[in-house]
Design an enzyme around this catalytic site. Structure first.
Site, PDB file in Angstrom:
ATOM      1  N   ASP A 295      -1.678  12.141  18.775  1.00 14.51           N
ATOM      2  CA  ASP A 295      -2.910  12.624  18.143  1.00 14.51           C
ATOM      3  C   ASP A 295      -4.144  11.836  18.508  1.00 14.51           C
ATOM      4  OD1 ASP A 295      -3.705  10.668  15.481  1.00 14.51           O
ATOM      5  OD2 ASP A 295      -1.768  10.366  16.445  1.00 14.51           O
TER       6      ASP A 295
ATOM      7  N   ASP B 274       4.523  10.219  18.481  1.00 19.41           N
ATOM      8  CA  ASP B 274       3.828   9.219  17.686  1.00 19.41           C
ATOM      9  C   ASP B 274       4.145   9.544  16.224  1.00 19.41           C
ATOM     10  OD1 ASP B 274       1.844   7.193  17.003  1.00 19.41           O
ATOM     11  OD2 ASP B 274       0.544   8.861  16.470  1.00 19.41           O
TER      12      ASP B 274
ATOM     13  N   ASP C 181       2.081   8.139  12.843  1.00 25.03           N
ATOM     14  CA  ASP C 181       0.895   8.301  11.993  1.00 25.03           C
ATOM     15  C   ASP C 181      -0.150   9.169  12.680  1.00 25.03           C
ATOM     16  OD1 ASP C 181       1.684   6.534   9.811  1.00 25.03           O
ATOM     17  OD2 ASP C 181       1.492   4.924  11.273  1.00 25.03           O
TER      18      ASP C 181
END
Length: 215
Positions: free
Chosen positions: A168, A10, A12
């Site tokens: 995240d 991922d 961001d």
């Protein structure tokens, strides 16, 4: 020779902390609208993984005119924003270099629009590490649907279940689980406070991630 798995990241909240940039852009929009509405940077973090439309609607508050139009304005302003290397989370730059030198192929799978993904990677100097970048596109459903991830796997002629996903948030875990991929969770991103994946490996530093992947 053992074949190394594809590492799918991922963007961001995983590699780049985009919270401050997003808040700054939204504050500029509020100022242009002569709005007194305030955005708390810390509280804003919870919206960073919920999709652009919801983020813009929630953080602009009463100054939100139309979520879709406001999102278009936000993204246009983002396209003019330069993402500093200082927004990289600790250990990311050197860690990705180590993984590249170890022979890992790496890819990006992000809901952030394709052009913005490419710009952020270019601005921060990370683009060199990613042969495949799949960001948000009109013809592909966003995560947690598997469309974007399937596109990444197809580019590498891989099937679901192959590769490793690093992210995240709950959304990242959901898409990895749907694709049957091992998941590595990085705790510094935009997941709800206290959340931890029911399965997967948890990391509190990028260094431990690199060590685990290199074993």
């Amino acid at each position: 020779m053992v074949c190394k798995p594809l590492l799918v990241f991922d963007l961001d909240g995983t590699l780049v902390d985009s919270n401050a940039a997003c808040v700054a852009i939204l504050r500029a929009m509020l100022q242009a609208r002569s709005s007194a509405h305030m955005i708390d940077e810390r509280s804003a973090r919870r919206y960073m993984s919920r999709g652009g439309r919801e983020m813009v609607r929630a953080l602009l508050g009463d100054a939100c005119i139309d979520p879709d139009e406001d999102l278009r304005e936000f993204r246009a302003r983002y396209a003019d924003h330069t993402t500093s290397r200082e927004t990289l989370f600790p250990g990311v730059e050197s860690g990705l270099q180590q993984l590249a030198e170890a022979g890992f192929a790496m890819a990006i799978c992000s809901n952030k629009p394709q052009t913005l993904c490419e710009k952020v990677l270019h601005d921060t100097g990370l683009a060199v590490h990613f042969g495949t970048v799949v960001g948000g596109r009109a013809d592909l459903r966003p995560k947690p649907e598997t469309d974007l991830l399937d596109c990444v796997l197809s580019a590498h002629q891989l099937a679901r279940g192959e590769g490793v996903f690093i992210g995240d948030s709950e959304i990242d875990h959901a898409v990895a689980s749907a694709a049957g991929m091992p998941f590595h969770f990085l705790t510094w991103g935009y997941a709800e406070a206290g959340w931890s994946p029911p399965e997967g490996t948890v990391h509190h530093s990028f260094e431990t991630l690199v060590s685990a992947l290199s074993e």
